[in-house]
Design a protein around this motif. Structure first.
Motif, mmCIF file in Angstrom:
data_model
loop_
_atom_site.group_PDB
_atom_site.id
_atom_site.type_symbol
_atom_site.label_atom_id
_atom_site.label_comp_id
_atom_site.label_asym_id
_atom_site.label_seq_id
_atom_site.Cartn_x
_atom_site.Cartn_y
_atom_site.Cartn_z
ATOM 1 N N CYS A 142 2.755 7.930 13.494
ATOM 2 C CA CYS A 142 3.377 8.763 12.467
ATOM 3 C C CYS A 142 4.105 7.895 11.454
ATOM 4 O O CYS A 142 4.886 7.014 11.819
ATOM 5 N N THR A 143 3.844 8.151 10.174
ATOM 6 C CA THR A 143 4.508 7.379 9.116
ATOM 7 C C THR A 143 5.666 8.166 8.523
ATOM 8 O O THR A 143 6.239 7.761 7.520
ATOM 9 N N LEU A 144 5.972 9.280 9.141
ATOM 10 C CA LEU A 144 6.941 10.235 8.619
ATOM 11 C C LEU A 144 6.474 10.731 7.242
ATOM 12 O O LEU A 144 7.268 11.161 6.419
ATOM 13 N N CYS A 145 5.163 10.626 7.026
ATOM 14 C CA CYS A 145 4.572 10.961 5.720
ATOM 15 C C CYS A 145 5.286 10.198 4.610
ATOM 16 O O CYS A 145 5.746 10.780 3.619
ATOM 17 N N VAL A 146 5.360 8.900 4.799
ATOM 18 C CA VAL A 146 6.085 8.059 3.852
ATOM 19 C C VAL A 146 5.585 8.251 2.418
ATOM 20 O O VAL A 146 6.363 8.212 1.461
ATOM 21 N N HIS A 147 4.309 8.525 2.273
ATOM 22 C CA HIS A 147 3.756 8.697 0.928
ATOM 23 C C HIS A 147 4.263 9.979 0.280
ATOM 24 O O HIS A 147 4.302 10.097 -0.932
ATOM 25 N N ARG A 148 4.644 10.941 1.091
ATOM 26 C CA ARG A 148 5.221 12.179 0.547
ATOM 27 C C ARG A 148 6.719 12.005 0.312
ATOM 28 O O ARG A 148 7.253 12.415 -0.728
ATOM 29 N N THR A 179 -13.584 8.071 8.976
ATOM 30 C CA THR A 179 -14.243 8.769 7.865
ATOM 31 C C THR A 179 -13.233 9.716 7.227
ATOM 32 O O THR A 179 -12.181 9.975 7.794
ATOM 33 N N ASP A 180 -13.560 10.235 6.071
ATOM 34 C CA ASP A 180 -12.701 11.202 5.367
ATOM 35 C C ASP A 180 -11.269 10.722 5.223
ATOM 36 O O ASP A 180 -10.324 11.406 5.611
ATOM 37 N N GLN A 181 -11.092 9.529 4.696
ATOM 38 C CA GLN A 181 -9.725 9.038 4.548
ATOM 39 C C GLN A 181 -9.024 9.693 3.373
ATOM 40 O O GLN A 181 -9.633 9.962 2.353
ATOM 41 N N ASN A 182 -7.735 9.850 3.532
ATOM 42 C CA ASN A 182 -6.893 10.240 2.419
ATOM 43 C C ASN A 182 -6.500 8.935 1.721
ATOM 44 O O ASN A 182 -5.937 8.053 2.349
ATOM 45 N N PRO A 183 -6.801 8.794 0.426
ATOM 46 C CA PRO A 183 -6.519 7.522 -0.249
ATOM 47 C C PRO A 183 -5.050 7.098 -0.147
ATOM 48 O O PRO A 183 -4.742 5.908 -0.204
ATOM 49 N N ASP A 184 -4.157 8.049 0.016
ATOM 50 C CA ASP A 184 -2.736 7.713 0.157
ATOM 51 C C ASP A 184 -2.400 7.149 1.531
ATOM 52 O O ASP A 184 -1.306 6.630 1.739
ATOM 53 N N VAL A 185 -3.312 7.350 2.484
ATOM 54 C CA VAL A 185 -3.018 6.953 3.856
ATOM 55 C C VAL A 185 -4.139 6.066 4.379
ATOM 56 O O VAL A 185 -5.030 6.517 5.077
ATOM 57 N N PRO A 186 -4.107 4.782 4.005
ATOM 58 C CA PRO A 186 -5.191 3.909 4.432
ATOM 59 C C PRO A 186 -5.195 3.702 5.944
ATOM 60 O O PRO A 186 -4.149 3.482 6.546
ATOM 61 N N ARG A 187 -6.374 3.817 6.551
ATOM 62 C CA ARG A 187 -6.495 3.675 7.999
ATOM 63 C C ARG A 187 -7.703 2.802 8.297
ATOM 64 O O ARG A 187 -8.509 2.555 7.409
ATOM 65 N N GLY A 188 -7.834 2.353 9.538
ATOM 66 C CA GLY A 188 -9.012 1.556 9.840
ATOM 67 C C GLY A 188 -9.241 1.341 11.313
ATOM 68 O O GLY A 188 -8.289 1.198 12.084
ATOM 69 N N LYS A 189 -10.505 1.310 11.662
ATOM 70 C CA LYS A 189 -10.909 1.069 13.052
ATOM 71 C C LYS A 189 -10.351 -0.258 13.565
ATOM 72 O O LYS A 189 -10.294 -1.236 12.825
ATOM 73 N N LEU A 238 0.791 -1.222 0.000
ATOM 74 C CA LEU A 238 0.000 0.000 0.000
ATOM 75 C C LEU A 238 0.821 1.268 0.000
ATOM 76 O O LEU A 238 0.544 2.192 -0.744
ATOM 77 N N PHE A 239 1.838 1.287 0.835
ATOM 78 C CA PHE A 239 2.606 2.514 0.902
ATOM 79 C C PHE A 239 3.379 2.749 -0.391
ATOM 80 O O PHE A 239 3.716 3.852 -0.728
ATOM 81 N N ASP A 240 3.684 1.668 -1.078
ATOM 82 C CA ASP A 240 4.434 1.804 -2.304
ATOM 83 C C ASP A 240 3.538 2.207 -3.474
ATOM 84 O O ASP A 240 3.854 3.120 -4.209
ATOM 85 N N ILE A 241 2.432 1.514 -3.601
ATOM 86 C CA ILE A 241 1.625 1.792 -4.790
ATOM 87 C C ILE A 241 0.933 3.135 -4.706
ATOM 88 O O ILE A 241 0.490 3.659 -5.704
ATOM 89 N N ALA A 242 0.895 3.695 -3.517
ATOM 90 C CA ALA A 242 0.210 4.964 -3.375
ATOM 91 C C ALA A 242 0.755 5.977 -4.371
ATOM 92 O O ALA A 242 0.043 6.850 -4.820
ATOM 93 N N HIS A 243 2.003 5.842 -4.707
ATOM 94 C CA HIS A 243 2.584 6.814 -5.625
ATOM 95 C C HIS A 243 3.188 6.141 -6.843
ATOM 96 O O HIS A 243 3.867 6.777 -7.636
#
Ligand code: SF4
Ligand code: SF4
Lengths: 242, 393
Positions: free
Chosen positions: A179-185, A163-173, A33-38
């Protein structure tokens, strides 16, 4: 799974991804996930170690810009409560002996020897080759052992539906996050949102392994500390002026 | 009324008890369903108190499940007839409590639906993962052990199986202690004394549970426990209580020795509100001193007082675990030694926790699972201790 296994695994999965494309997603969703995000194909390398140097002298008491930026970037709740997810928080400190006051942001310190990874029963907590510590949200069973083990209280449990997820940052209950160090950025060459948002330039982000990076030069020039250095975790986040 | 023999009432009572147990389990499952749907936000737990009441129940059951086997070990390993006669019942209780405790642990996960992930992805450095292996191994071993005892052909294997169980349960309780002992950054945990402390606690708690069930079983079957046996077992309980009190005292004393732990000890033992109260009144007085008096006071120490003592040991165990698990998290983590801290994430503050009904429902469901397992088993198989008229050991 040992660290090197994990890396091999990541490399293998990246190979899968490039060769099989999206089909690989169903094989190893968490790792990809973290890779394909970008859409970047090359595996992360251990030549870099991402880190931060936080200059507490520049950080202003009452300023919450980094927290706000993080919440916005990662789709986190904006109102803090006992059960809300907080990847970064401002801590106000007062030295007991002198009364000196310090204000600083606290987040996952991206330890080189992360206790959260050691204790995680499923291997959901893992460290990337470039030093970023992440939670595979498809593998986390929500046992919260990592929260007990982290010396910095850097982790939050997702207590409510997301709710209101950022598609680059998948989250879940039901999972634990930090902190991911904003790995997607980072993976597309940007800075973490907190570092970028700080108008006082209190957060310096960069590669600790590159002797010529701004952060390495500054760490050589000024006195900085790791929080709870006595634990020997070799954190990627350092503080100046403590 | 006279038309019905007592057996008839017993039958009805039996089914009534089972039905009540079943209802408690259902209520617990419903609570889990609600926590699944809404998230743990409806529980009393939060980002500071991440393990709450369900862990208190689960850890009690798991620790007692290991300790109750002591009864079996003394029989099989050390060859004492009095205990040998009780080994099957002890093993059954162990399996029942293990099942109850593990169910609670599993259902309290954020994603109980993923437990298969835990079973298929094991991180070998994780104490938690070791414990998954230890618990399932224990379960299997005790079942085999029971089989060697209940099936005549298998009798020759009872001794080796007993030894295996004996060794395994030490490792298991050590593992439970290590879950906490490895949390080096937390003031309350990270002590090398925890594994031995848990082992000694398990002896007392396991024996107390055994006593409770045995007493009920004897009453139910209109039998009277031989006074000589009762007196031996109550003395053993007394020794275990003293030993566990000693271990708990040592744990706190060593903490007091380290300067950085003093504030934490003060919190737990003096000014932490509910925690010192539960510790002194719940654990020390109700869970240790009164049971000791009930056992050793001249004129006491008969069936009823030993039953009451056992019950109090169990209540004391819950008090201690509440203080240990929840009090240990409520005390603020010392991230910046030498500084006073405040933040939006509870830094520098005592964390608040008020357990929700859902957590209790889940905990009681675990107890009910243990209860049903035991009740059904003692009815369909013969777990009643068979004592000879003489006691050889
Ligand atoms: S700061 Fe905490 S969550 Fe982050 S790597 Fe270290 S132990 Fe893990
Ligand atoms: S909560 Fe998730 S990430 Fe943390 S230890 Fe448990 S499984 Fe691992």
């Amino acid at each position: 799974m040992s660290e090197s296994d994990l890396v091999r695994d990541l490399g293998r999965r990246n190979f899968f991804k490039t060769s099989l494309g999206v089909a690989a997603l169903s094989i190893a969703p968490g790792f990809l996930l973290f890779d394909i995000a970008h859409g970047k194909a090359q595996p992360v390398s251990n030549k870099v170690r991402w880190g931060m140097l936080i200059d507490t002298a520049q950080c202003k008491e009452g300023c919450n810009d980094c927290v706000t930026a993080c919440n916005k970037e990662n789709g986190l709740p904006s109102v803090a409560s006992a059960t809300s997810v907080q990847w970064i928080r401002k801590i106000e400190l007062k030295e007991a002996s002198t009364g000196r006051q310090v204000s600083l942001p606290m987040m996952c310190q991206h330890c080189e020897h992360p206790p959260c990874v050691d204790v995680c029963p499923t291997g959901a907590s893992f460290k990337r080759e470039d030093g970023i510590v992440l939670v595979d949200r498809h593998r986390c069973i929500g046992c919260r052992y990592c929260m007990m083990a982290c010396p910095y209280k850097a982790r939050s449990f997702v207590h409510e539906p997301v709710t209101d997820q950022n598609p680059d940052v998948p989250r879940g209950k039901g999972c634990v996050e930090s902190c991911t160090l904003c790995v997607h950025r980072i993976d597309v060459g940007l800075q973490p949102a907190c570092a970028e948002s700080c108008t006082n330039k209190a957060i310096l982000f960069g590669d600790l392994n590159d002797p010529n990076s701004e952060i390495s030069k500054k760490i050589r020039a000024v006195t900085s500390v790791q929080v709870r250095a006595d634990l020997g975790l070799n954190t990627g986040v350092r503080y100046q002026g403590l | 009324m006279q038309a019905h023999p007592p057996m008839y009432f017993k039958n009805r009572l039996y089914y009534l008890l089972l039905a009540v147990g079943g209802l408690v389990v259902m209520a617990g499952l419903y609570a889990v369903h609600l926590m699944e749907e809404h998230g743990h936000v409806i529980s009393g737990m939060n980002n500071q108190i991440v393990w709450g009441v369900p862990h208190v129940f689960a850890i009690f059951m798991i620790v007692a499940a290991s300790g109750v086997l002591n009864v079996a070990s003394i029989g099989s390993v050390f060859g004492k007839a009095l205990y040998k006669a009780r080994a099957p019942l002890a093993s059954l209780l162990s399996i029942a409590m293990l099942a109850g405790g593990l169910t609670v642990l599993m259902l309290d996960l954020g994603r109980p639906d993923r437990v298969i992930v835990a079973a298929t992805n094991t991180n070998l450095t994780s104490v938690f993962a070791w414990n998954v292996v230890l618990y399932s191994g224990m379960f299997a071993l005790v079942v085999i052990y029971l089989w060697t005892m209940m099936e005549r052909r298998m009798n020759p294997y009872t001794k080796p199986a007993g030894f295996a169980v004996f060794a395994w349960r030490f490792i298991l309780t050590t593992g439970t202690g290590l879950i906490f002992a490895f949390l080096t950054a937390r003031q309350a945990y990270g002590s090398a004394l925890l594994p031995p402390m848990f082992i000694v606690l398990s002896f007392a708690w396991g024996l107390a549970v055994f006593h409770l069930v045995q007493t009920v079983l004897y009453v139910w079957n209109d039998k009277v426990l031989d006074t000589a046996i009762l007196s031996r077992k109550k003395n053993l309980l007394g020794v275990f209580i003293l030993a566990s009190l000693y271990m708990v005292a040592m744990y706190h004393m060593t903490n007091l020795y380290f300067a950085q732990q003093k504030a934490f000890e003060r919190f737990i033992l003096v000014d932490g509100g509910i925690y010192p109260n539960l510790f002194w009144w719940g654990y020390v007085v109700l869970g240790n001193l009164i049971p000791l008096a009930l056992i050793y006071w001249p004129g006491l120490g008969k069936t009823r007082s030993v039953f009451a003592a056992s019950l109090m040991v169990v209540l004391g165990a819950f008090s201690l675990l509440y203080v240990f698990i929840i009090g240990g998290q409520a005390f603020p983590l010392n991230i910046f030694p030498g500084y006073a801290t405040t933040s939006s994430f509870g830094d520098g503050q005592i964390a608040a926790y008020s357990p929700s009904i859902y957590e209790f429902l889940l905990g009681f469901a675990g107890l009910a699972i243990a209860f049903i397992t035991t009740t059904v088993s003692v009815r369909v198989l013969n777990f009643m201790p068979q004592d000879k008229h003489y006691i050889t050991d």
